[in-house]
Design an enzyme around this catalytic site. Structure first.
Site, PDB file in Angstrom:
ATOM      1  N   GLY A  13      -0.386  64.298  38.818  1.00 53.28           N
ATOM      2  CA  GLY A  13       0.006  64.345  37.517  1.00 53.28           C
ATOM      3  C   GLY A  13       0.174  65.901  37.057  1.00 53.28           C
ATOM      4  CB  ALA A  14       1.185  68.608  39.338  1.00 49.85           C
ATOM      5  CB  SER A  15       5.436  66.214  36.078  1.00 49.54           C
ATOM      6  OG  SER A  15       4.648  65.143  35.025  1.00 49.54           O
ATOM      7  NE  ARG A  16       3.232  64.845  30.054  1.00 54.47           N
ATOM      8  CZ  ARG A  16       3.723  63.657  30.469  1.00 54.47           C
ATOM      9  NH1 ARG A  16       4.651  63.514  31.088  1.00 54.47           N
ATOM     10  NH2 ARG A  16       2.762  62.506  30.374  1.00 54.47           N
ATOM     11  CG  ASP A  64       0.987  54.127  39.322  1.00 49.14           C
ATOM     12  OD1 ASP A  64       0.155  54.632  39.109  1.00 49.14           O
ATOM     13  OD2 ASP A  64       1.718  53.085  38.806  1.00 49.14           O
ATOM     14  CB  VAL A  65      -2.413  58.529  41.605  1.00 51.97           C
ATOM     15  CG1 VAL A  65      -1.638  59.506  42.442  1.00 51.97           C
ATOM     16  CG2 VAL A  65      -2.612  58.816  40.087  1.00 51.97           C
ATOM     17  CG  ASN A  91      -4.354  66.946  35.882  1.00 51.53           C
ATOM     18  OD1 ASN A  91      -5.021  67.459  34.987  1.00 51.53           O
ATOM     19  ND2 ASN A  91      -2.979  66.537  35.660  1.00 51.53           N
ATOM     20  CB  SER A 144     -12.351  63.913  28.720  1.00 50.06           C
ATOM     21  OG  SER A 144     -12.525  64.343  27.451  1.00 50.06           O
ATOM     22  CE1 TYR A 157      -8.429  60.346  28.677  1.00 50.90           C
ATOM     23  CE2 TYR A 157     -10.182  61.465  27.320  1.00 50.90           C
ATOM     24  CZ  TYR A 157      -9.038  61.553  27.896  1.00 50.90           C
ATOM     25  OH  TYR A 157      -8.678  62.686  28.525  1.00 50.90           O
ATOM     26  CE  LYS A 161      -9.980  61.696  31.692  1.00 52.16           C
ATOM     27  NZ  LYS A 161      -9.154  62.163  32.944  1.00 52.16           N
TER      28      LYS A 161
HETATM   29  P1  NAP Z   1      -0.302  64.946  29.902  1.00 52.02           P
HETATM   30  O1  NAP Z   1       0.390  66.330  29.287  1.00 52.02           O
HETATM   31  O2  NAP Z   1       0.006  63.673  29.251  1.00 52.02           O
HETATM   32  O3  NAP Z   1       0.197  65.045  31.530  1.00 52.02           O
HETATM   33  C1  NAP Z   1      -0.096  63.892  32.332  1.00 52.02           C
HETATM   34  C2  NAP Z   1       0.111  63.813  33.651  1.00 52.02           C
HETATM   35  O4  NAP Z   1      -0.421  62.853  34.308  1.00 52.02           O
HETATM   36  C3  NAP Z   1       1.656  63.896  33.891  1.00 52.02           C
HETATM   37  O5  NAP Z   1       1.900  64.621  34.658  1.00 52.02           O
HETATM   38  C4  NAP Z   1       2.072  62.456  34.131  1.00 52.02           C
HETATM   39  O6  NAP Z   1       3.305  62.493  34.800  1.00 52.02           O
HETATM   40  C5  NAP Z   1       0.771  62.155  35.091  1.00 52.02           C
HETATM   41  N1  NAP Z   1       0.406  60.570  35.003  1.00 52.02           N
HETATM   42  C6  NAP Z   1       0.041  59.815  34.388  1.00 52.02           C
HETATM   43  N2  NAP Z   1      -0.061  58.515  34.725  1.00 52.02           N
HETATM   44  C7  NAP Z   1      -0.073  58.851  36.237  1.00 52.02           C
HETATM   45  C8  NAP Z   1       0.195  57.999  37.413  1.00 52.02           C
HETATM   46  N3  NAP Z   1      -0.241  56.690  37.129  1.00 52.02           N
HETATM   47  N4  NAP Z   1       0.343  58.302  38.540  1.00 52.02           N
HETATM   48  C9  NAP Z   1       0.851  59.779  38.812  1.00 52.02           C
HETATM   49  N5  NAP Z   1       0.575  60.751  37.711  1.00 52.02           N
HETATM   50  C10 NAP Z   1       0.462  60.220  36.374  1.00 52.02           C
HETATM   51  O7  NAP Z   1      -1.701  64.985  29.832  1.00 52.02           O
HETATM   52  P2  NAP Z   1      -2.894  66.388  30.070  1.00 52.02           P
HETATM   53  O8  NAP Z   1      -3.287  66.598  28.544  1.00 52.02           O
HETATM   54  O9  NAP Z   1      -2.150  67.335  30.773  1.00 52.02           O
HETATM   55  O10 NAP Z   1      -3.954  65.697  30.801  1.00 52.02           O
HETATM   56  C11 NAP Z   1      -4.216  66.239  32.057  1.00 52.02           C
HETATM   57  C12 NAP Z   1      -5.581  65.770  32.297  1.00 52.02           C
HETATM   58  O11 NAP Z   1      -6.635  66.325  31.468  1.00 52.02           O
HETATM   59  C13 NAP Z   1      -5.896  64.128  32.167  1.00 52.02           C
HETATM   60  O12 NAP Z   1      -6.743  63.572  33.124  1.00 52.02           O
HETATM   61  C14 NAP Z   1      -6.536  64.152  30.689  1.00 52.02           C
HETATM   62  O13 NAP Z   1      -7.283  62.989  30.563  1.00 52.02           O
HETATM   63  C15 NAP Z   1      -7.425  65.419  30.930  1.00 52.02           C
HETATM   64  N6  NAP Z   1      -7.731  65.958  29.569  1.00 52.02           N
HETATM   65  C16 NAP Z   1      -6.781  66.619  28.848  1.00 52.02           C
HETATM   66  C17 NAP Z   1      -7.442  66.910  27.475  1.00 52.02           C
HETATM   67  C18 NAP Z   1      -6.421  67.678  26.584  1.00 52.02           C
HETATM   68  O14 NAP Z   1      -6.867  68.002  25.487  1.00 52.02           O
HETATM   69  N7  NAP Z   1      -5.083  67.770  26.822  1.00 52.02           N
HETATM   70  C19 NAP Z   1      -8.676  67.092  27.147  1.00 52.02           C
HETATM   71  C20 NAP Z   1      -9.740  66.576  28.355  1.00 52.02           C
HETATM   72  C21 NAP Z   1      -9.231  66.157  29.591  1.00 52.02           C
HETATM   73  P3  NAP Z   1       4.332  61.245  34.587  1.00 52.02           P
HETATM   74  O15 NAP Z   1       4.941  61.803  33.177  1.00 52.02           O
HETATM   75  O16 NAP Z   1       5.223  61.467  35.726  1.00 52.02           O
HETATM   76  O17 NAP Z   1       3.750  59.866  34.523  1.00 52.02           O
END
Ligand code: NAP
Length: 249
Positions: A13-16, A64-65, A91, A144, A157, A161
């Site tokens: 999930g490193a695209s964003r 798709d992991v 991630n 999380s 969720y 986690k």
């Molecule tokens: P995000 O911006 O929505 O990014 C999610 C990433 O996961 C995207 O690159 C997406 O790629 C990828 N992804 C989703 N489903 C996937 C799958 N089945 N296989 C491969 N890739 C997949 O989310 P984020 O906020 O950066 O979150 C990253 C991690 O941090 C997550 O585990 C989230 O639960 C955790 N987290 C985030 C926060 C926060 O405040 N943002 C807080 C606590 C924990 P595609 O678009 O290509 O699917």
């Protein structure tokens, strides 16, 4: 010499968002990085281009992991391309927020499969090549703060986690003798696509609960990942470390 020179990392999930920040941080320290994505191919290629523009090495791999075979293929792509895997950052994650009373089975399943089963899938694929190489390894799982505190509307969720924490401690005990460490990071609030849906009012309300009074910046998670991935963190395993401005204490 760079902190991670000669290391190969896979970041799911490193695209964003947080995954992108982690990938850029690891590449900045000299690691060759596999940028995994599921649907966002253009965004993943953009991350690769940004890393290359800074003199780093990266390649994007679709998988798709949440799917067992796809995760196997992802790790195989990493070892085929770069000859080894030293660092795995799980991630990839998603949300399907709603109260339990209105939660559909598929909302439960999607979140558990994407957030938790993916960690099993990728670890299962990566541990064997790490062991064979006999050079140790680093597994860093992004959980999380919700795993520790709970959150209304996030039973699926929070369960996924919290599951990551038990999984990681167990795996840390299984493979510690091979110098492979397994640690968990529990981020608080960070501005990404995942939290965009919360809206400005919730964002402002949440800040009142955070001792440091602000949301985190994406590199603030990434800095901890590069430390845990490095030789400097060789004696740290099975730990859950929060990067959350103090909200979860
Ligand atoms: P995000 O911006 O929505 O990014 C999610 C990433 O996961 C995207 O690159 C997406 O790629 C990828 N992804 C989703 N489903 C996937 C799958 N089945 N296989 C491969 N890739 C997949 O989310 P984020 O906020 O950066 O979150 C990253 C991690 O941090 C997550 O585990 C989230 O639960 C955790 N987290 C985030 C926060 C926060 O405040 N943002 C807080 C606590 C924990 P595609 O678009 O290509 O699917």
């Amino acid at each position: 010499m760079s902190l991670l020179a000669g290391k190969v990392a896979v970041v799911t999930g490193a695209s964003r968002g947080i995954g992108r920040a982690i990938a850029e941080e690891l590449a900045g320290h000299g690691a060759k990085v596999v940028i995994n994505y599921n649907a966002s191919s253009a965004a993943a290629e953009e991350v690769v281009a940004a890393i290359q523009a800074n003199g780093g090495e990266a390649t994007a791999v679709q998988a798709d992991v949440s799917q067992f075979e796809a995760a196997q293929n992802l790790i195989k792509a990493a070892t085929d391309t770069y000859g080894q895997i030293d660092i795995l950052v799980n991630n990839a994650g998603t949300t399907r927020d709603t109260l339990l009373l209105s939660m559909k089975e598929d909302q439960w399943d999607t979140v558990i499969d994407t957030n938790l089963k993916s960690v099993f899938n990728c670890c299962k694929a990566a541990v064997r090549p790490m062991m064979r190489r006999k050079q140790g390894g680093r597994i860093i799982n992004i959980s999380s703060v919700v795993a520790l505190m709970g959150q209304a509307g996030q039973t699926n969720y929070a369960a996924s986690k919290a599951g990551i924490i038990g999984f990681s401690k167990s795996l840390a005990r299984e493979i510690g003798s091979r110098d492979i460490t397994v640690n968990v990071i529990t981020p608080g609030f960070f501005p990404t696509a995942l939290t965009e849906v919360l809206g400005e009012e919730t964002m402002n309300e949440s800040k009142k609960l955070i001792p440091l009074g602000r949301w985190g910046e994406l590199p603030e998670v990434a800095y901890l990942v590069s430390f845990l991935a490095s030789d400097k963190a060789a004696y740290i395993t099975g730990q859950v470390i929060s990067v959350d401005g103090g909200i979860g204490m």
